[in-house]
Scaffold this motif. Structure first.
Motif, PDB file in Angstrom:
ATOM      1  N   GLN A 195       0.691  -1.093  -0.144  1.00 14.82           N
ATOM      2  CA  GLN A 195       0.073  -0.059  -0.118  1.00 14.82           C
ATOM      3  C   GLN A 195       0.883   1.226  -0.097  1.00 14.82           C
ATOM      4  O   GLN A 195       0.482   2.129  -0.612  1.00 14.82           O
ATOM      5  CB  GLN A 195      -0.881   0.069   1.252  1.00 14.82           C
ATOM      6  N   THR A 196       1.753   1.362   0.850  1.00 16.06           N
ATOM      7  CA  THR A 196       2.771   2.453   0.853  1.00 16.06           C
ATOM      8  C   THR A 196       3.464   2.605  -0.452  1.00 16.06           C
ATOM      9  O   THR A 196       3.615   3.956  -0.999  1.00 16.06           O
ATOM     10  CB  THR A 196       3.895   2.236   2.158  1.00 16.06           C
ATOM     11  N   ILE A 197       4.143   1.642  -0.961  1.00 13.41           N
ATOM     12  CA  ILE A 197       4.655   1.648  -2.092  1.00 13.41           C
ATOM     13  C   ILE A 197       3.829   2.190  -3.431  1.00 13.41           C
ATOM     14  O   ILE A 197       4.318   3.166  -4.245  1.00 13.41           O
ATOM     15  CB  ILE A 197       5.189   0.258  -2.621  1.00 13.41           C
ATOM     16  N   ALA A 198       2.394   1.746  -3.502  1.00 12.05           N
ATOM     17  CA  ALA A 198       1.793   2.367  -4.262  1.00 12.05           C
ATOM     18  C   ALA A 198       1.116   3.598  -4.337  1.00 12.05           C
ATOM     19  O   ALA A 198       1.242   4.445  -5.058  1.00 12.05           O
ATOM     20  CB  ALA A 198       0.490   1.360  -4.355  1.00 12.05           C
ATOM     21  N   ASP A 207       2.462   9.603 -14.441  1.00 12.82           N
ATOM     22  CA  ASP A 207       2.141   9.247 -15.629  1.00 12.82           C
ATOM     23  C   ASP A 207       2.372   7.582 -15.776  1.00 12.82           C
ATOM     24  O   ASP A 207       2.791   6.987 -16.877  1.00 12.82           O
ATOM     25  CB  ASP A 207       3.045   9.689 -16.853  1.00 12.82           C
ATOM     26  N   LEU A 208       2.555   6.922 -14.694  1.00  9.69           N
ATOM     27  CA  LEU A 208       2.556   5.618 -14.375  1.00  9.69           C
ATOM     28  C   LEU A 208       1.500   4.787 -15.324  1.00  9.69           C
ATOM     29  O   LEU A 208       0.341   5.245 -15.210  1.00  9.69           O
ATOM     30  CB  LEU A 208       2.447   5.152 -12.986  1.00  9.69           C
ATOM     31  N   SER A 209       1.811   3.973 -15.971  1.00 11.49           N
ATOM     32  CA  SER A 209       1.018   2.996 -16.706  1.00 11.49           C
ATOM     33  C   SER A 209       0.433   1.678 -16.340  1.00 11.49           C
ATOM     34  O   SER A 209      -0.736   1.280 -16.356  1.00 11.49           O
ATOM     35  CB  SER A 209       1.507   2.774 -18.138  1.00 11.49           C
ATOM     36  N   ALA A 210       1.303   1.156 -15.433  1.00 12.18           N
ATOM     37  CA  ALA A 210       1.017  -0.398 -15.033  1.00 12.18           C
ATOM     38  C   ALA A 210       1.849  -0.700 -13.717  1.00 12.18           C
ATOM     39  O   ALA A 210       2.934  -0.004 -13.710  1.00 12.18           O
ATOM     40  CB  ALA A 210       1.435  -1.459 -16.021  1.00 12.18           C
ATOM     41  N   ILE A 211       1.081  -1.371 -12.896  1.00 12.72           N
ATOM     42  CA  ILE A 211       1.792  -2.072 -11.705  1.00 12.72           C
ATOM     43  C   ILE A 211       1.817  -3.500 -11.868  1.00 12.72           C
ATOM     44  O   ILE A 211       0.830  -4.049 -11.985  1.00 12.72           O
ATOM     45  CB  ILE A 211       1.047  -1.564 -10.378  1.00 12.72           C
ATOM     46  N   SER A 212       3.077  -4.186 -11.781  1.00 10.79           N
ATOM     47  CA  SER A 212       3.325  -5.489 -11.852  1.00 10.79           C
ATOM     48  C   SER A 212       3.550  -5.786 -10.706  1.00 10.79           C
ATOM     49  O   SER A 212       4.507  -5.379  -9.642  1.00 10.79           O
ATOM     50  CB  SER A 212       4.362  -5.774 -12.882  1.00 10.79           C
ATOM     51  N   GLY A 213       2.759  -7.172 -10.099  1.00 12.48           N
ATOM     52  CA  GLY A 213       3.201  -7.622  -8.641  1.00 12.48           C
ATOM     53  C   GLY A 213       3.589  -9.239  -8.840  1.00 12.48           C
ATOM     54  O   GLY A 213       2.997  -9.686  -9.699  1.00 12.48           O
ATOM     55  N   VAL A 214       4.298  -9.496  -8.064  1.00 14.67           N
ATOM     56  CA  VAL A 214       5.006 -10.907  -7.976  1.00 14.67           C
ATOM     57  C   VAL A 214       4.003 -11.653  -7.258  1.00 14.67           C
ATOM     58  O   VAL A 214       4.006 -13.027  -6.945  1.00 14.67           O
ATOM     59  CB  VAL A 214       6.394 -11.021  -7.504  1.00 14.67           C
ATOM     60  N   PRO A 221      -4.427  -3.716  -2.147  1.00 11.18           N
ATOM     61  CA  PRO A 221      -4.422  -2.244  -1.874  1.00 11.18           C
ATOM     62  C   PRO A 221      -4.105  -1.118  -2.825  1.00 11.18           C
ATOM     63  O   PRO A 221      -4.761  -0.068  -2.920  1.00 11.18           O
ATOM     64  CB  PRO A 221      -3.180  -2.331  -0.770  1.00 11.18           C
ATOM     65  N   SER A 222      -3.501  -1.828  -4.070  1.00  9.81           N
ATOM     66  CA  SER A 222      -3.177  -0.808  -5.127  1.00  9.81           C
ATOM     67  C   SER A 222      -4.249  -0.471  -6.167  1.00  9.81           C
ATOM     68  O   SER A 222      -4.415   0.865  -6.192  1.00  9.81           O
ATOM     69  CB  SER A 222      -2.109  -1.426  -5.997  1.00  9.81           C
ATOM     70  N   LEU A 223      -5.065  -1.360  -6.141  1.00 14.08           N
ATOM     71  CA  LEU A 223      -6.516  -1.247  -6.770  1.00 14.08           C
ATOM     72  C   LEU A 223      -7.368  -0.467  -5.962  1.00 14.08           C
ATOM     73  O   LEU A 223      -7.882   0.506  -6.574  1.00 14.08           O
ATOM     74  CB  LEU A 223      -7.190  -2.680  -7.029  1.00 14.08           C
ATOM     75  N   PHE A 236      -3.289  -3.312 -14.195  1.00 19.42           N
ATOM     76  CA  PHE A 236      -2.549  -4.090 -13.047  1.00 19.42           C
ATOM     77  C   PHE A 236      -2.332  -5.558 -13.507  1.00 19.42           C
ATOM     78  O   PHE A 236      -3.347  -6.124 -14.093  1.00 19.42           O
ATOM     79  CB  PHE A 236      -3.414  -4.044 -11.810  1.00 19.42           C
ATOM     80  N   TRP A 237      -1.121  -6.085 -13.096  1.00 17.03           N
ATOM     81  CA  TRP A 237      -0.788  -7.315 -13.738  1.00 17.03           C
ATOM     82  C   TRP A 237      -0.189  -8.348 -12.425  1.00 17.03           C
ATOM     83  O   TRP A 237       0.627  -7.818 -11.607  1.00 17.03           O
ATOM     84  CB  TRP A 237       0.409  -7.224 -14.736  1.00 17.03           C
ATOM     85  N   GLY A 238      -1.125  -9.388 -12.172  1.00 18.29           N
ATOM     86  CA  GLY A 238      -0.874 -10.130 -10.932  1.00 18.29           C
ATOM     87  C   GLY A 238      -0.318 -11.423 -11.234  1.00 18.29           C
ATOM     88  O   GLY A 238       0.170 -11.836 -12.265  1.00 18.29           O
ATOM     89  N   TYR A 239      -0.297 -12.090  -9.935  1.00 21.38           N
ATOM     90  CA  TYR A 239       0.512 -13.442 -10.027  1.00 21.38           C
ATOM     91  C   TYR A 239       0.022 -14.278  -8.834  1.00 21.38           C
ATOM     92  O   TYR A 239       0.293 -13.798  -7.734  1.00 21.38           O
ATOM     93  CB  TYR A 239       1.952 -13.260  -9.890  1.00 21.38           C
ATOM     94  N   ASP A 240      -0.815 -15.146  -9.035  1.00 25.17           N
ATOM     95  CA  ASP A 240      -1.291 -15.978  -8.011  1.00 25.17           C
ATOM     96  C   ASP A 240      -2.627 -16.680  -8.196  1.00 25.17           C
ATOM     97  O   ASP A 240      -3.118 -17.790  -7.871  1.00 25.17           O
ATOM     98  CB  ASP A 240      -1.664 -15.381  -6.766  1.00 25.17           C
ATOM     99  N   GLY A 241      -3.641 -15.873  -8.930  1.00 27.05           N
ATOM    100  CA  GLY A 241      -4.730 -16.508  -9.370  1.00 27.05           C
ATOM    101  C   GLY A 241      -5.888 -16.548  -8.300  1.00 27.05           C
ATOM    102  O   GLY A 241      -6.723 -17.408  -8.075  1.00 27.05           O
TER     103      GLY A 241
END
Length: 338
Positions: A195-198, A207-214, A221-223, A236-241
């Motif tokens: 959350q703090t990073i976002a 002008d950020l276009s995308a946030i990718s997460g591992v 929190p980013s959404l 936003f681009w996720g990883y976990d399902g």
């Protein structure tokens, strides 16, 4: 003194009964993140089904709550209890290395989870580099050549799985000249840090276009921050399902564009299936690759293919991904045992 026939028969019966029993312990690094909640629930549900059908199957999970000290204590206690199979999602593989041989000497099968170990009996891995590459390639293809500025939230320093995901994402993004990575920051698998990073990124990079997460945990929190502040230009681009993240991929205006279908539910069921197969003497490969396809909408998959996305990368559409993510028994239930 030689034993009589009655004693021999009793010994054989006891050995046979022991072989018919299966006790599984899963030691995880945490239990609070949405992925962990579904992971542990899938594990518990699978134990119930396998016990109901085959009998003699039991197990439980332990959470180290992010503490390496607590994890090593849990491992030592588990070894003394002598289950048949133990799955360990190590916070730090080097730190738990001395315990592997102790477990094996006690007759316990050690399965290293996500971060492979040469000393383990088996490794349960996710193909993290390939998965990260698929995410990066999807981002590039769906950008349609438009300039993109991307922030990547990383895992915990020293964690092989998180580092492999980063490697794959960067490898995928590097194939596209129009994509610029403006920041990489570790969030240590912690949603509060995410959350703090976002918040900082939205301010620092208007002008950020995308946030990718591992991990999908970072997307919650980013959404929320983006939605609460009327930020519409970031995808936003996720990883976990995670099910809630997959649900947010629906519709033409969805901000979540891609995910990697792990699904904690699927993984928990797969653990129990794997342990059952090991315990009944099946020959398995030392390193097991969990099937983790990329998830895109059907429309976006077609767009991606038209813009250079490799056709040999496995992709599930959102509908199929939601079905198997919710129902781990479809792939790994008792009907999968032949």
């Amino acid at each position: 003194m030689a034993c009589n026939k009655k004693q021999a028969d009793a010994g054989e019966a006891a050995a046979s009964e022991a072989a018919d029993q299966l006790e599984i312990v899963f030691i995880n690094d945490g239990h609070v993140a949405p992925y962990h909640v579904s992971w542990l629930a899938g594990f518990e549900d699978a134990i119930v089904e396998y016990n109901n059908k085959f009998g003699g199957v039991s197990g439980h999970w332990l959470s180290a709550e992010g503490s390496l000290e607590k994890m090593t204590q849990q491992i030592e206690t588990t070894i003394n209890e002598k289950p048949d199979v133990m799955f360990v999602n190590a916070i730090n593989t080097s730190a738990v290395e001395p315990f592997v041989r102790k477990a094996q000497e006690a007759g316990i099968v050690w399965v290293a989870v996500h971060s492979p170990m040469d000393s383990a009996d088996y490794n349960f891995i996710l193909g993290d580099v390939d998965n990260g590459y698929a995410q990066g390639m999807a981002m590039g293809a769906l950008s349609k050549g438009q300039p993109m500025k991307v922030g990547i939230m990383l895992g915990q320093a020293g964690n092989p799985s998180g580092e492999a995901r980063r490697e794959g994402i960067l490898k995928g993004l590097a194939q596209w000249d129009n994509i610029q990575v403006v920041s990489e920051q570790p969030a240590d698998w912690d949603t509060v840090k995410a959350q703090t990073i976002a918040e900082n990124w939205f301010t620092q990079f208007p002008d950020l276009s995308a946030i990718s997460g591992v991990t999908d945990a970072y997307l919650y929190p980013s959404l929320a921050i983006a939605q609460n502040n009327g930020i519409e230009n970031v995808t936003f681009w996720g990883y976990d399902g995670d099910l809630p993240i997959l649900e947010q991929m629906k519709g033409p205006d969805a901000k979540v564009k891609a995910d990697i279908l792990l699904s904690g539910t699927r993984e928990g069921w797969n653990f129990v299936q794997m342990a059952y197969r090991i315990n009944r003497g099946e020959t398995l490969e030392k390193t097991y690759n969990f099937h983790t396809p990329l998830v895109l909408t059907r429309e976006n998959y077609q767009i991606a293919l038209e813009n250079g996305f490799p056709s040999d990368i496995p992709v599930f559409d959102v509908v199929k991904a939601l079905e198997v993510a919710q129902n781990g028994y479809l792939e790994f239930g008792t009907d999968s045992i032949k």
